[in-house]
Design a protein around this motif. Structure first.
Motif, PDB file in Angstrom:
ATOM      1  N   GLU A   1     -23.207 -54.168  38.305  1.00  0.00           N
ATOM      2  CA  GLU A   1     -23.919 -55.204  39.401  1.00  0.00           C
ATOM      3  C   GLU A   1     -23.720 -56.640  38.167  1.00  0.00           C
ATOM      4  O   GLU A   1     -24.133 -57.338  38.336  1.00  0.00           O
ATOM      5  CB  GLU A   1     -25.471 -54.470  37.936  1.00  0.00           C
TER       6      GLU A   1
ATOM      7  N   ILE B   1     -31.100 -61.558  36.048  1.00  0.00           N
ATOM      8  CA  ILE B   1     -31.647 -60.326  37.248  1.00  0.00           C
ATOM      9  C   ILE B   1     -31.027 -59.113  37.565  1.00  0.00           C
ATOM     10  O   ILE B   1     -31.003 -58.085  37.344  1.00  0.00           O
ATOM     11  CB  ILE B   1     -32.070 -61.823  38.138  1.00  0.00           C
TER      12      ILE B   1
ATOM     13  N   LEU C   1     -32.082 -56.552  35.562  1.00  0.00           N
ATOM     14  CA  LEU C   1     -33.644 -55.652  36.257  1.00  0.00           C
ATOM     15  C   LEU C   1     -32.872 -54.536  37.357  1.00  0.00           C
ATOM     16  O   LEU C   1     -33.276 -53.552  37.382  1.00  0.00           O
ATOM     17  CB  LEU C   1     -34.716 -56.365  36.468  1.00  0.00           C
ATOM     18  N   ASN C   2     -32.209 -55.271  37.776  1.00  0.00           N
ATOM     19  CA  ASN C   2     -31.071 -54.103  38.829  1.00  0.00           C
ATOM     20  C   ASN C   2     -30.889 -53.006  38.504  1.00  0.00           C
ATOM     21  O   ASN C   2     -30.967 -51.581  39.146  1.00  0.00           O
ATOM     22  CB  ASN C   2     -30.710 -55.237  39.692  1.00  0.00           C
TER      23      ASN C   2
ATOM     24  N   THR D   1     -32.814 -50.445  36.498  1.00  0.00           N
ATOM     25  CA  THR D   1     -33.502 -49.437  37.989  1.00  0.00           C
ATOM     26  C   THR D   1     -32.471 -48.872  38.774  1.00  0.00           C
ATOM     27  O   THR D   1     -33.143 -47.749  39.141  1.00  0.00           O
ATOM     28  CB  THR D   1     -34.185 -50.513  39.027  1.00  0.00           C
TER      29      THR D   1
ATOM     30  N   LYS E   1     -37.508 -47.507  33.654  1.00  0.00           N
ATOM     31  CA  LYS E   1     -38.607 -49.084  33.742  1.00  0.00           C
ATOM     32  C   LYS E   1     -38.321 -49.498  32.327  1.00  0.00           C
ATOM     33  O   LYS E   1     -38.268 -49.233  31.704  1.00  0.00           O
ATOM     34  CB  LYS E   1     -39.482 -48.646  34.102  1.00  0.00           C
TER      35      LYS E   1
ATOM     36  N   ALA F   1     -37.261 -54.388  40.514  1.00  0.00           N
ATOM     37  CA  ALA F   1     -36.007 -54.849  40.728  1.00  0.00           C
ATOM     38  C   ALA F   1     -36.274 -55.828  42.083  1.00  0.00           C
ATOM     39  O   ALA F   1     -36.835 -54.615  42.578  1.00  0.00           O
ATOM     40  CB  ALA F   1     -35.433 -54.433  39.647  1.00  0.00           C
TER      41      ALA F   1
ATOM     42  N   ARG G   1     -41.793 -62.444  36.065  1.00  0.00           N
ATOM     43  CA  ARG G   1     -41.916 -61.013  35.192  1.00  0.00           C
ATOM     44  C   ARG G   1     -41.831 -62.025  33.532  1.00  0.00           C
ATOM     45  O   ARG G   1     -42.282 -60.426  32.788  1.00  0.00           O
ATOM     46  CB  ARG G   1     -40.528 -60.727  34.755  1.00  0.00           C
TER      47      ARG G   1
END
Lengths: 444, 444
Positions: free
Chosen positions: A60, A179, A182-183, A186, A191, A232, A250
């Motif tokens: 990621e 971002i 978040l990915n 997930t 969470k 996400a 968010r």
């Protein structure tokens, strides 16, 4: 992997000094072993999970445009004297003197070193933006290491550093990491809620912590309940595009850690959506502008010919801490329940009667077929009794169990058990193998 | 990866303090940066290579039946007091005191810790054989760190430990590693010769070093020339079978390091096959019996009911040192020439005129196609002049270069250059991409 060749020292008793469930399960399931206070060996089962977590974090980061490198664990004290943090950092910093009496330290974080690297190669506005990261062992000499790997002393951290011309550009780098985080969480089955956070010793004026809600969390957090369920953005995000709307979505709702909590603002959240809970910090991102580049003279020459300090941010993920957080979120009274993405093995094969010709040949065949299909099964070929094998399989928490016993085989049947739901399916060996290979069992 | 996003700080000058070619090239090609004496940052290009070396080492360990784990970098001094090595080790051991005044050290090797782990879980002859390894950063406080990563202070080592009931079984574990090492070094593009070696501070009575011949080697070695050309057994070896004949074949001929050299025995080698040369040690294996298990009381209960100390061995590969050894073996006056197996990128794409519409679109298309084919190209999309791009491509040593220029494109041609041979092929863009994707260029 055949269990007889693996090294899986499971414990029958729950160690008395382990206070939280993740620590208990990691010890019981033979995933870690304490070597000194807050310093752990990652036994083979735990190491497999840690590598999978690390790989997801890496993928990621790469997707978001960060470039991987590796800085050493030991640093020169001189770098920290330049930034002024050598004296500030206190006893959490492990200070070391080498044989030539040079002052060294075991890095607790790398702002100084990466700034030093950047300034030694990059001088022009054309050299940025840059996002550089590494995944390396760090050391913080905690006065009271506890909760196993959640607050260890030697721990694995992913830390990214951004370099930009100005505040607006730095904000774009910040959003990339926001971002990406978040990915990442997930994919790890967590969470995590981004919350405005205090910047502490890193400094700066913009900072978010990513918090996983868990009863055993170390700090209290307050947020709008919608944030917990907000998904996400996912892999299709264009990281070169404008990420601000995704971030705004968010950050518009209330979410704050204890230090930043504003009861008046929280009261404005609709009563039934007010969530106060305990949380585990799994990531922390900072935009700190020129806090390090100014004292360390990391300057860029701009198109107008002027030199100005580079704008920076840093972005941390507690990789070894995530291990504990995932167990806190995924377990039951029997043991761990790994999400498929980080399970140490894809499935377990349980030979209920090793030594029985039919059982051995069914298991050997299934094992070979599943390996050929690209899966990584753990095959319990030991001569332990079936009950002990079931207990171990549940404890270590592989998502699926293929159970082969003499009675079932006589009727041409084996059993597939879904660890999370406890659901079982009786079917032929061929069907079981084919459906496992095709990942065809629902694991909600 | 687009070069404009990567971080590749190449140097124009050869740093004056780098004595050997691998150290010079690693600095010039932006692969490493020295942070303190003998302590390096692995910049993105170097880190990619190091990870590939590590992965090959890992795969060959797994194939030979070893199980991976990870022990921490810091160790308690008490363990080393048990074995008696705490006082013996001298100033090369980096000794550390933590905030609670406990004596710690940065591990230079892990015999004590793994023995401690083993004894805390394994008590029976049924618990062995076991082969456990980890790939972890170590520290040796060399008085004179030199030759870059070849003799650094913080270095990456793979160390395996074997546990067996008796000497005969221990010898089988030793043979597994002996053969695994031959396969490992061959995959890395190295010709490594196993040589009888002194056991030094590790102890024991059976030991081999694996030596790569190179002018810049630190020690003198003597061997039968046939050993240099003898291939590795390869991936088809049955590690559960009898490996002794394969080992014997390689130990029957004379080969010894300086400390073990026997001039009379060497004189018996046919004159024209007598090879004396300098060598780089890239691996070292030891069978040391009960040297650690006895003082540390790591015992196994045997079928006869008696407890006896477990028989052990240790098996090291200098992973970061291999980086230097590979460059020593694979370079020319223009720079590195990576074997395909460890090249940081599969190939380079050189856009001779970034900004030119035809060149940009040809390169963008080729890049997308090659990535889609599963390759990892480095695309030089910068606005540097073509000459500088060629020099950088040669310096960093990717095995293949796809060169796209405006003149060639007008005739529908691009160029593929094989870095090792210097050979070039003029062909259409489509053919070039298809053949590169199919790995269809000879790279002897």
């Amino acid at each position: 992997m055949r269990l007889s060749r693996f090294f899986l020292p499971v414990l029958k008793e729950t160690p008395s000094d382990a206070e939280i469930i993740s620590h208990q399960l990691m010890l019981r399931a033979g995933m870690i072993r304490q070597q000194s206070a807050g310093i752990y060996t990652w036994l083979p089962l735990g190491w497999k999970v840690l590598q999978k977590i690390e790989q997801i974090v890496r993928e990621e980061q790469n997707r978001a445009g960060a470039v991987e490198m590796l800085m050493p664990t030991l640093q020169s004290a001189d770098l920290w004297r330049e930034s002024g943090r050598y004296d500030d950092y206190g006893q959490e910093m492990l200070r070391i003197t080498d044989r030539k009496k040079r002052d060294m330290l075991y890095g607790p974080t790398n702002e100084e070193m990466i700034t030093d690297i950047f300034r030694s190669y990059c001088r022009s506005y054309k050299d940025v933006p840059k996002l550089l990261y590494h995944i390396q062992w760090k050391f913080r000499d905690e006065i009271r290491p506890r909760f196993g790997v959640m607050r260890g002393r030697e721990f694995l951290m992913k830390d990214t550093y951004s370099f930009d011309t100005d505040e607006a550009a730095a904000r774009k780098s910040y959003n990339r990491m926001f971002i990406a985080y978040l990915n990442t969480f997930t994919r790890l089955g967590l969470k995590a809620v981004p919350m405005r956070a205090d910047t502490g010793p890193i400094g700066g004026d913009l900072s978010h912590e990513f918090i996983v809600l868990a009863e055993t969390g170390e700090s209290e957090v307050f947020c709008h309940a919608d944030l917990v369920e907000m998904g996400a953005p996912g892999a299709s995000v264009d990281f070169d595009g404008d990420l601000q709307p995704l971030v705004d979505q968010r950050t518009a709702l209330y979410a704050a850690t204890e230090e930043m909590h504003d009861p008046a603002a929280f009261a404005a959240v609709p009563k039934h959506r007010q969530l106060s809970a305990r949380g585990i910090e799994v990531g922390h991102i900072f935009n700190f502008g020129t806090k390090y580049s100014e004292p360390m003279k990391a300057n860029l020459t701009h198109p107008d010919g002027q030199d100005r300090p580079v704008h920076m941010g840093s972005y941390g993920v507690g990789v070894s801490r995530l291990f504990g957080a995932i167990i806190e979120a995924h377990h039951d009274e029997k043991g761990c329940i790994w999400p498929d993405s980080v399970a140490p093995f894809d499935l377990g094969i349980i030979n209920m009667r090793a030594g029985d010709g039919a059982c051995d040949s069914a298991c050997d065949g299934a094992y070979a077929s599943l390996v050929a299909a690209g899966l990584d099964p753990l095959y319990d070929d030991t001569d332990n009794r079936a009950g002990a094998k079931f207990a171990t399989a549940d404890l270590i928490g592989l998502p699926y169990q293929l159970v082969v016993g003499p009675r079932g085989l006589k009727e041409g049947k084996v059993e597939v058990k879904i660890r999370r739901s406890g659901e079982t399916h009786e079917l032929s060996l061929e069907d079981a193998v084919a459906r496992l290979a095709a990942k065809d069992f629902a694991n909600g």
